[in-house]
Design an enzyme around this catalytic site. Structure first.
Site, PDB file in Angstrom:
ATOM      1  N   LEU A 351       0.812  -1.218   0.000  1.00 19.40           N
ATOM      2  CA  LEU A 351       0.000   0.000   0.000  1.00 19.40           C
ATOM      3  C   LEU A 351       0.844   1.267   0.000  1.00 19.40           C
ATOM      4  O   LEU A 351       0.374   2.318  -0.422  1.00 19.40           O
ATOM      5  CB  LEU A 351      -0.935   0.006   1.216  1.00 19.40           C
ATOM      6  CG  LEU A 351      -1.873  -1.206   1.343  1.00 19.40           C
ATOM      7  CD1 LEU A 351      -2.692  -1.100   2.624  1.00 19.40           C
ATOM      8  CD2 LEU A 351      -2.786  -1.299   0.132  1.00 19.40           C
ATOM      9  N   GLY A 352       2.062   1.198   0.485  1.00 17.88           N
ATOM     10  CA  GLY A 352       2.912   2.388   0.544  1.00 17.88           C
ATOM     11  C   GLY A 352       4.244   2.054   1.168  1.00 17.88           C
ATOM     12  O   GLY A 352       4.435   0.976   1.734  1.00 17.88           O
ATOM     13  N   ASP A 470       1.964  15.802  11.578  1.00 19.60           N
ATOM     14  CA  ASP A 470       2.261  15.489  10.180  1.00 19.60           C
ATOM     15  C   ASP A 470       0.971  15.363   9.371  1.00 19.60           C
ATOM     16  O   ASP A 470       0.792  14.412   8.597  1.00 19.60           O
ATOM     17  CB  ASP A 470       3.083  14.205  10.083  1.00 19.60           C
ATOM     18  CG  ASP A 470       3.782  14.068   8.729  1.00 19.60           C
ATOM     19  OD1 ASP A 470       3.953  15.091   8.035  1.00 19.60           O
ATOM     20  OD2 ASP A 470       4.149  12.940   8.363  1.00 19.60           O
TER      21      ASP A 470
END
Length: 700
Positions: A351-352, A470
């Site tokens: 996914l990442g 973030d």
């Protein structure tokens, strides 16, 4: 600095005089090594939790906050007399009589009881981490110090090697899952040392210590413990009985701090000090001591970061092609489709990825559910960062993830030496959702519920004292893109921290989304999340970032060209102001932003124009939206709330609660019931047991 008190791998402990109040304190100075900075940050998190306890009545060292000295984090503690190790040594290591052991042991059990009441494991209990408050007192008082490797009881990592050889429990040495009972084992060994004057199981290696334990407790468990070299004393047999219960090999059979405090060993002639709670009950209100961290100081202007950047950075995006690249992050992870993580999580897709490792889609073979697993690399620095994230996620368990718009965390597991975090699987990132609209932006009717949900998430993060640090489109997930209106959740708490433990100068966030006070090293708070939310809101409306940049210089330049320069009083408090500004007392403003040529000469960085849209002022955003999408209901109110979110002075920035009450949300918004009544300032929280293409935007 007046004297050195001790040293370790972390740095040194010094005796200092505070020139402001003339008090003498103990300062723990941590080295500027990235791994040690992360460990110091974790210690601050623990010390913040311990503020709930009265340090005198709970026998723990009083913490006065922290400050910075250049790149070093310095922790400020009360100054105590001498370590218990030195106190024993002053008796020629012959041991103490029962009448002296009894109150010391009672106080240490009291300390462990109260650590357990706030869910903390000390994990390094030994005589050098116990301080005598004043050796001249007839009945000495002791306090527990050094929470450098302490952790939350619920966040203990199986296999994590904590403690000191000779004092750590067998389950730690053998990698058996452990809990707060490891502190009781250590206390048992400290008790023996108090009585004999020497360690029971000294060793240079775990093998030696395990051998000593087996030889003593596996064969003749009593003969060494009963050989107290003082002649007959009242309580010796009870003392040995207590030691045996403390040193039970099975942690589940080990005595608890509360049981120690009720043990008959403490009956004969012991004048007990009143503990923080009623020891005859299992609950009770803990005394709260309100202590504010000391004001921080810093010398120097070089940036440091004790947070590992662990997010996928904008604007880069890359799909992992498992056919061309069969394993991701070859140097460390060696994960492919079909890999089994932690015995029963089968990798189905990637996914990442980021500096931390990978996020994978996995199927849990035990219940056949599909989940998202964040696999952290086994690098020591990344493992520490993962521990920090677990600490934050444990705090967030108090919130209902669905009603508070935060990702649901299902716990963690180990895969070899890698820490894997288990989350619910969500549909797609807000960044991808915007990209699916060809980066043309969303209409007001879609922006309104998304922005409301994100403000709701920030409100509830604030209610448990957490700063996300973030916030950006790739860290916001759409739960199901087919729903209308879409539901979103905030993810990735890898850089999050308690609001009370924010470290000035700590570089958090992602370039293009972090607040000016972060870039300039100005003391910051949870308002940095509101700045980021304002930029996310603009991106929702326009489809592109407002302040994209490859360096903080570019981003600051864009902000100044659109919103103007920060006031002098803020710039003067920045650790890094002189990296971007020149002090000039002859101008109306004391600080002048460096030209591109000046900055390039000093840094070799050449400034780049990377904006898709250029606004001369934020008010021009309304005209831009009308040109691009035509007039829509709420556009003027939208720009108004953006300006309040992007106030340059964090103290003037709108709060999440004020956002939720903003008139922008009045027209036609079908509100979901939040966790608390948004019309009040309090309430009980529910507890849950790609590279962008260029666009032809006009310049305004």
């Amino acid at each position: 600095m007046k004297a050195f008190l001790g040293e370790g791998s972390f740095g040194v402990v010094t005796k200092c005089r505070d020139t402001k109040n003339n008090k003498t304190v103990a300062i723990k100075v941590n080295k500027s090594d990235p791994e040690i900075l992360l460990q110091a940050k974790l210690e601050i998190f623990i010390l913040e939790q311990l503020r709930r306890l009265d340090p005198d009545r709970c026998n723990i060292v009083e913490w006065n906050g922290y400050f910075l000295d250049g790149e070093r984090i310095c922790l400020n503690f009360e100054l105590l007399d001498q370590s218990l190790s030195d106190y024993i040594g002053d008796r020629n290591n012959q041991g103490l009589p029962m009448r002296e052991i009894r109150p010391i042991l009672n106080q240490l059990a009291n300390a462990l009881f109260h650590l357990g009441s706030v869910g903390i494991v000390h994990a390094d209990l030994k005589p050098v981490n116990i301080m005598v408050v004043n050796r001249s007192e007839s009945q000495v008082r002791v306090k527990l110090i050094d929470f450098g490797i302490a952790c939350n009881t619920s966040a203990v990592i199986p296999g994590d090697r904590v403690g000191t050889i000779g004092y750590c429990a067998p389950e730690v040495m053998l990698g058996i899952p452990y809990d707060k009972a490891i502190d009781m084992w250590s206390l048992g060994l400290v008790a023996v040392e108090l009585a004999t004057g020497v360690p029971l199981y000294p060793g240079e290696d775990d093998y030696d210590v395990l051998k000593f334990i087996i030889e003593t407790q596996g064969q003749l468990p009593d003969h060494l413990l009963e050989s107290v070299r003082r002649g007959p004393e009242n309580g010796q047999s009870l003392f040995v009985r207590l030691i045996k219960e403390m040193l039970a090999l099975d942690a589940n059979q080990r005595i608890t701090p509360s049981e120690v405090l009720k043990h008959p060993f403490f009956d004969p002639g012991l004048s007990r000090r009143t503990p923080c709670t009623d020891m005859n009950s299992t609950g009770g209100e803990l005394l709260v001591l309100s202590q504010q961290p000391s004001s921080w100081k810093s010398h120097g202007s070089q940036k440091f970061s004790c947070s590992f950047q662990n997010s996928v950075e904008f604007p880069q995006k890359r799909d992992i092609n498992t056919s061309a690249n069969p394993s991701a992050s070859e140097d460390d992870l060696q994960i492919t489709k079909g890999t089994i993580l932690g015995d029963h999580h089968v990798v189905e897709a990637f996914l990442g990825e980021g500096g931390f490792g990978l996020v994978t889609r996995c199927r849990d073979t035990k219940n056949n559910k599909t989940v998202a697993i964040k696999v952290n690399k086994s690098d020591p620095e990344i493992l520490l960062q993962a521990k920090l994230e677990i600490f934050i996620l444990e705090q967030l368990r108090r919130l209902d993830p669905d009603r508070c718009n935060i990702v649901e965390w299902n716990g963690y597991f180990l895969d070899g030496e890698r820490i894997c975090l288990n989350f619910e699987l969500l549909d797609q990132s807000l960044w991808d959702y915007i990209g699916d609209r060809n980066n043309q932006g969303l209409p007001m009717r879609e922006i309104r519920p998304i922005l409301h949900q994100l403000a709701n998430a920030l409100f509830h993060l604030g209610s448990v004292g957490i700063v996300h640090a973030d916030l950006k489109p790739v860290n916001i997930m759409v739960v199901n893109r087919s729903e209308s209106p879409v539901k979103v959740k905030l993810i990735d708490f890898g850089l999050a921290c308690p609001a009370s433990a924010v470290i000035p100068g700590d570089r958090v966030g992602t370039i293009g989304y972090c607040a000016p006070e972060v870039m300039l090293g100005i003391p910051y708070n949870k308002a940095i999340d509101m700045w980021s939310l304002g930029l996310v809101a603009v991106e929702l409306a326009t489809g592109v970032p407002l302040y994209p940049g490859e360096d903080d210089y570019d981003v600051l330049k864009f902000i100044i060209e659109t919103q103007g320069q920060l006031p002098d009083h803020l710039l003067e408090s920045g650790l890094y102001t002189d990296s971007y500004f020149i002090e000039d007392n002859h101008n109306e403003q004391r600080w002048t932003f460096k030209t591109q040529e000046q900055f390039q000469y000093e840094t070799d960085y050449r400034s780049k124009e990377t904006r898709y849209i250029k606004l001369k002022r934020l008010d021009d955003l309304e005209q831009l939206l009308k040109v691009r999408r035509g007039p829509e209901n709420g556009q003027s109110l939208f720009v108004r709330v953006i300006k309040e979110m992007l106030a340059l002075d964090a103290n003037q920035r709108i709060t999440p609660l004020e956002v939720l009450k903003h008139p922008f949300f009045d027209p036609g918004l079908s509100r979901r019931t939040p966790c608390t009544d948004m019309n009040s300032t309090g309430g009980e929280l529910l507890v849950l047991s790609q590279q962008q293409s260029s666009f032809g935007w006009p310049e305004f």
